[in-house]
Design a protein around this motif. Sequence first.
Motif, PDB file in Angstrom:
ATOM      1  N   VAL A  87       1.070  -1.219   0.066  1.00 42.80           N
ATOM      2  CA  VAL A  87       0.036   0.063   0.051  1.00 42.80           C
ATOM      3  C   VAL A  87       1.031   1.409  -0.156  1.00 42.80           C
ATOM      4  O   VAL A  87       1.794   1.313   0.641  1.00 42.80           O
ATOM      5  N   TYR A  88       0.641   2.174  -0.823  1.00 43.22           N
ATOM      6  CA  TYR A  88       1.381   3.336  -1.045  1.00 43.22           C
ATOM      7  C   TYR A  88       1.083   4.427   0.250  1.00 43.22           C
ATOM      8  O   TYR A  88       0.018   4.563   0.367  1.00 43.22           O
ATOM      9  N   HIS A  89       2.287   4.822   1.053  1.00 40.45           N
ATOM     10  CA  HIS A  89       1.900   6.004   1.901  1.00 40.45           C
ATOM     11  C   HIS A  89       2.923   7.058   1.381  1.00 40.45           C
ATOM     12  O   HIS A  89       4.041   6.736   0.999  1.00 40.45           O
ATOM     13  N   ARG A  90       2.639   8.147   1.838  1.00 38.22           N
ATOM     14  CA  ARG A  90       3.518   9.387   1.767  1.00 38.22           C
ATOM     15  C   ARG A  90       4.657   9.181   2.472  1.00 38.22           C
ATOM     16  O   ARG A  90       5.927   9.545   2.351  1.00 38.22           O
ATOM     17  N   SER A  91       4.222   8.746   3.780  1.00 43.05           N
ATOM     18  CA  SER A  91       5.507   8.816   4.661  1.00 43.05           C
ATOM     19  C   SER A  91       6.232   7.529   4.918  1.00 43.05           C
ATOM     20  O   SER A  91       5.585   6.176   4.742  1.00 43.05           O
ATOM     21  N   ASP A  92       7.481   7.585   4.853  1.00 46.27           N
ATOM     22  CA  ASP A  92       8.276   6.295   4.850  1.00 46.27           C
ATOM     23  C   ASP A  92       7.865   5.318   6.199  1.00 46.27           C
ATOM     24  O   ASP A  92       8.141   4.229   6.167  1.00 46.27           O
ATOM     25  N   ARG A  93       7.444   6.054   6.907  1.00 44.75           N
ATOM     26  CA  ARG A  93       7.121   5.403   8.410  1.00 44.75           C
ATOM     27  C   ARG A  93       6.077   4.183   8.183  1.00 44.75           C
ATOM     28  O   ARG A  93       6.131   3.307   8.966  1.00 44.75           O
ATOM     29  N   TYR A  94       5.210   4.339   7.258  1.00 45.66           N
ATOM     30  CA  TYR A  94       4.360   3.350   7.139  1.00 45.66           C
ATOM     31  C   TYR A  94       4.492   2.287   5.978  1.00 45.66           C
ATOM     32  O   TYR A  94       3.564   1.593   5.475  1.00 45.66           O
ATOM     33  N   ARG A  95       5.582   2.589   5.302  1.00 47.53           N
ATOM     34  CA  ARG A  95       5.910   1.784   4.151  1.00 47.53           C
ATOM     35  C   ARG A  95       6.466   0.392   4.494  1.00 47.53           C
ATOM     36  O   ARG A  95       7.019   0.139   5.402  1.00 47.53           O
TER      37      ARG A  95
END
Length: 95
Positions: A87-95
């Motif tokens: 799932v694409y997330h803007r924040s690297d925290r959630y990748r």
Amino acid sequence: MKLLNLIEAAGFLRMSKSNLYQRKDIPRYRRPGSRVMLFDQDELEAWLRQGRIDSQSESALEMPATTELHQAPEITAGVVDISSQRVYHRSDRYR
């Protein structure tokens, strides 16, 4: 002749203030040089007796002639497994 302001007229017609403000078919008055809208209660009652309803509300009130629940189409969609896809997330925290 009893004059109602926007809030009183909305309560009288059981409408929201924004809906009443946008509807142009409802009789209203404005004082010269003022933005205050006034409504005559007698004219609102006459407008209600005429049964004026906008086309969207009218179509929403109409019910189909036959409504049988057992004739509803069955949903046969399968379950989609998305756990393997990222799932694409803007924040690297959630990748």
